[in-house]
Structures are given as structure tokens and as C-alpha cells.
Design an enzyme around this catalytic site. Structure first.
Site, PDB file in Angstrom:
ATOM      1  N   ASN A  10       5.096   0.139   0.827  1.00 63.67           N
ATOM      2  CA  ASN A  10       3.944   0.669   1.566  1.00 63.67           C
ATOM      3  C   ASN A  10       3.667  -0.314   2.693  1.00 63.67           C
ATOM      4  O   ASN A  10       3.163  -1.411   2.442  1.00 63.67           O
ATOM      5  CB  ASN A  10       2.727   0.781   0.631  1.00 63.67           C
ATOM      6  CG  ASN A  10       1.458   1.123   1.392  1.00 63.67           C
ATOM      7  OD1 ASN A  10       1.509   1.608   2.524  1.00 63.67           O
ATOM      8  ND2 ASN A  10       0.312   0.881   0.776  1.00 63.67           N
ATOM      9  N   LYS A  12       1.544  -0.149   5.014  1.00 66.81           N
ATOM     10  CA  LYS A  12       0.134  -0.161   5.441  1.00 66.81           C
ATOM     11  C   LYS A  12       0.067  -0.051   6.972  1.00 66.81           C
ATOM     12  O   LYS A  12       0.919   0.585   7.553  1.00 66.81           O
ATOM     13  CB  LYS A  12      -0.568  -1.406   4.912  1.00 66.81           C
ATOM     14  CG  LYS A  12      -0.287  -1.661   3.418  1.00 66.81           C
ATOM     15  CD  LYS A  12      -1.262  -2.568   2.791  1.00 66.81           C
ATOM     16  CE  LYS A  12      -0.829  -2.898   1.382  1.00 66.81           C
ATOM     17  NZ  LYS A  12      -1.900  -3.252   0.521  1.00 66.81           N
ATOM     18  N   HIS A  95      -4.138   6.328  -2.032  1.00 66.96           N
ATOM     19  CA  HIS A  95      -4.073   4.860  -2.165  1.00 66.96           C
ATOM     20  C   HIS A  95      -5.499   4.315  -2.242  1.00 66.96           C
ATOM     21  O   HIS A  95      -6.420   4.854  -1.620  1.00 66.96           O
ATOM     22  CB  HIS A  95      -3.333   4.267  -0.963  1.00 66.96           C
ATOM     23  CG  HIS A  95      -2.999   2.818  -1.137  1.00 66.96           C
ATOM     24  ND1 HIS A  95      -3.915   1.828  -0.912  1.00 66.96           N
ATOM     25  CD2 HIS A  95      -1.859   2.210  -1.547  1.00 66.96           C
ATOM     26  CE1 HIS A  95      -3.342   0.650  -1.171  1.00 66.96           C
ATOM     27  NE2 HIS A  95      -2.095   0.864  -1.554  1.00 66.96           N
ATOM     28  N   GLU A  97      -6.891   1.920  -0.857  1.00 68.89           N
ATOM     29  CA  GLU A  97      -7.484   1.590   0.459  1.00 68.89           C
ATOM     30  C   GLU A  97      -8.006   2.850   1.139  1.00 68.89           C
ATOM     31  O   GLU A  97      -9.013   2.814   1.849  1.00 68.89           O
ATOM     32  CB  GLU A  97      -6.439   0.859   1.321  1.00 68.89           C
ATOM     33  CG  GLU A  97      -6.191  -0.559   0.806  1.00 68.89           C
ATOM     34  CD  GLU A  97      -4.814  -1.130   1.121  1.00 68.89           C
ATOM     35  OE1 GLU A  97      -4.103  -0.582   1.981  1.00 68.89           O
ATOM     36  OE2 GLU A  97      -4.447  -2.147   0.481  1.00 68.89           O
ATOM     37  N   GLU A 167      -1.907   1.395  -9.809  1.00 65.62           N
ATOM     38  CA  GLU A 167      -2.187   0.212  -9.003  1.00 65.62           C
ATOM     39  C   GLU A 167      -3.597  -0.302  -9.296  1.00 65.62           C
ATOM     40  O   GLU A 167      -4.577   0.193  -8.703  1.00 65.62           O
ATOM     41  CB  GLU A 167      -2.103   0.555  -7.520  1.00 65.62           C
ATOM     42  CG  GLU A 167      -0.746   1.032  -7.067  1.00 65.62           C
ATOM     43  CD  GLU A 167      -0.504   0.729  -5.606  1.00 65.62           C
ATOM     44  OE1 GLU A 167       0.484   0.054  -5.323  1.00 65.62           O
ATOM     45  OE2 GLU A 167      -1.310   1.146  -4.760  1.00 65.62           O
ATOM     46  N   GLY A 173      -2.755  -6.747  -3.009  1.00 68.52           N
ATOM     47  CA  GLY A 173      -2.895  -7.678  -1.889  1.00 68.52           C
ATOM     48  C   GLY A 173      -3.613  -8.969  -2.244  1.00 68.52           C
ATOM     49  O   GLY A 173      -4.026  -9.724  -1.366  1.00 68.52           O
ATOM     50  N   SER A 213       0.792  -6.585  -6.042  1.00 71.71           N
ATOM     51  CA  SER A 213       1.398  -7.921  -5.898  1.00 71.71           C
ATOM     52  C   SER A 213       2.751  -8.047  -6.592  1.00 71.71           C
ATOM     53  O   SER A 213       3.081  -9.089  -7.162  1.00 71.71           O
ATOM     54  CB  SER A 213       0.419  -8.995  -6.377  1.00 71.71           C
ATOM     55  OG  SER A 213      -0.776  -8.954  -5.610  1.00 71.71           O
TER      56      SER A 213
END
Ligand code: PEP
Length: 249
Positions: A10, A12, A95, A97, A167, A173, A213
């Protein structure tokens, strides 16, 4: 039959189209694999460059998001047809985010999942708990709810082809990886939930990734778990280390 591993990057909001060509060309030889499926999910504007650079390789290209309407007055959104016509075959949906910064909900995730299948795109459906939810002991309940809503009206044949990415938000991150046992516990619970919603065939066929991560040092232990069918990788997917994650054995 053993499930194949799927390692997806991904990117981003990183990389211009020019940088995309360079990065795909750099990573192409490093991610070559007969055993593992490889997807680069890139910003929509980078899809044509990524598709072009990935030609002749084992890399498939995905989008990072998609709108659930066909076309029309939705300024700034990207439609399923646009993604398909650009040559991508996967799309990340929901996701954390997107949920945190762009107000996506379980209901919009479900609409997007249905639309992705309608257009022949493989959705990578993200779910995950916050640190607070983990500390409250409601992780499994929370994830089950996310999965049940994401799969409303999804047929068994479609569900077999879906990808779920577990996730934990606290691991994205942050450099904090879930232990392989923590990740396996939730991925196993997700497969059990799919078994309840459909049947054992669908539960055995569906791909369940861990994300948060993942790096060259922890991929082998995570991917060795029976219910973890690979990973969704953020930061490390932009580096040569991504090749080590794909070739984790
Ligand atoms: C992600 O973006 O889905 C992700 C898991 O990021 P990272 O690997 O950087 O934690």
C-alpha cells in the site's frame, strides 16, 4: 489445496507517476516469485505508469480506494470503470486511514465491496481495532461486526475471491507489530466468522492477510501462521525490503 500467499503493498500518498516507473522497475526483479502473489496498490494517478512498468512481470496493480457510484456529480472521486480501464485488478477498501480521515464507515465499505465485485475487481477489505478497543477486550467482537457488515449481500462465489486484511490500527505505521500469536488469533476468528456467514469451502478459500508494520524481519514468522495468508504492507512496500517480504522463506 493450500492457499497461496498474497503480499500487497500500500503505497499510500507517495510517488509521482515518474517516480512510480522508477520504483516498479527497481522492485520488479526483487519481488519475482512463483509461490507468492504480488500486488502494488498505488495512488490512482500512478496506476497507468505502474501497469506499464509492471508488464511482463508477476506484479498486479491495485487502487487504494474507489467510489461506490458508477459516474456523475461526485467531484474528486474515482469510479470502478476508471480503475478497471486503467489496468488495475485489485482495490483496497476501508483502510483505517480512509475510515479515520475520510469518514468511511462499515456501510460505505459494504457498498464499495459490492461495486468492486460487480466490476471484476478483487477487493482487499480492511478491518482492525484501535488500541483502546484491544485494551477493552472487544477486539474479536469489533472485527466480527466489521466483517459481517462488509459482506452483506456478497455471494459465496464472490466471498471466495475476496481478500481481508486484518490491520490493528495501533500497528499501522507505528513500528509496533502485533505478535504472530495476536495476529493469528484474529485472522483465525475472521475465518470462523466467514465460515458462519457462508460455509467451510468459502472459509478455506478466502485470503486473510495481516497488516501493520510488516517488515523483512517479521514477515516469515507472521506468514507461517495457518490463518495468515500474507500481508498488506505500507512503509516497507516502498523499499527494496519489499522483495525480502515477498521472498520471506
Ligand atoms: C498499511 O498501510 O496498510 C500498513 C499496514 O502500513 P505499515 O506497514 O506502514 O504499518
Amino acid at each position: 489445496m493450500a492457499r497461496r500467499k498474497l503480499v500487497a503493498g500500500n503505497w499510500k500518498m507517495n510517488m509521482t507517476p515518474t517516480q512510480t516507473t522508477e520504483l516498479v522497475n527497481t522492485l520488479k526483479p526483487l519481488v519475482a516469485s512463483d509461490d507468492v502473489d504480488v500486488v502494488f496498490c498505488v495512488p490512482a494517478i500512478d496506476i497507468p505508469a505502474a501497469v506499464e512498468a509492471a508488464k511482463g512481470s508477476n506484479i498486479k496493480i491495485g487502487a487504494e480506494n474507489m467510489y461506490f457510484e458508477e459516474k456523475g456529480a461526485f467531484t474528486g472521486e474515482i469510479s470502478p470503470d476508471m480503475i478497471v480501464d486503467s489496468g488495475a485488478t485489485y482495490v483496497i477498501i476501508g483502510h483505517s486511514e480512509r475510515r479515520e480521515y475520510f469518514a468511511e464507515t462499515d456501510e460505505t465499505v459494504n457498498k464499495k465491496v459490492l461495486k468492486a465485485f460487480e466490476h471484476g475487481l478483487t477487493p482487499i477489505i480492511c478491518c482492525g481495532e484501535s488500541l483502546k478497543q484491544r485494551e477493552q477486550g472487544i477486539t474479536i467482537d469489533w472485527i466480527r461486526q466489521q466483517i459481517k457488515i462488509a459482506f452483506i449481500d456478497v455471494t459465496a462465489d464472490q466471498a471466495k475471491k475476496a481478500v481481508i486484511a486484518y490491520e490493528p490500527i495501533w500497528a499501522i505505521g507505528t513500528g509496533k507489530t502485533a505478535t504472530s500469536d495476536q495476529a493469528e488469533e484474529v485472522c483465525c476468528a475472521i475465518r470462523a466468522c466467514i465460515r458462519e456467514l457462508y460455509d467451510a469451502d468459502v472459509a478455506e478459500a478466502i485470503t486473510i492477510q495481516y497488516g501493520g508494520s510488516v517488515n523483512a524481519g517479521n514477515a516469515a514468522e507472521l506468514f507461517a501462521k495457518p490463518d495468515i495468508d500474507g500481508g498488506l504492507v505500507g512503509g516497507a512496500s516502498l523499499k527494496p525490503d519489499f522483495g525480502k517480504i515477498v521472498n520471506y522463506k
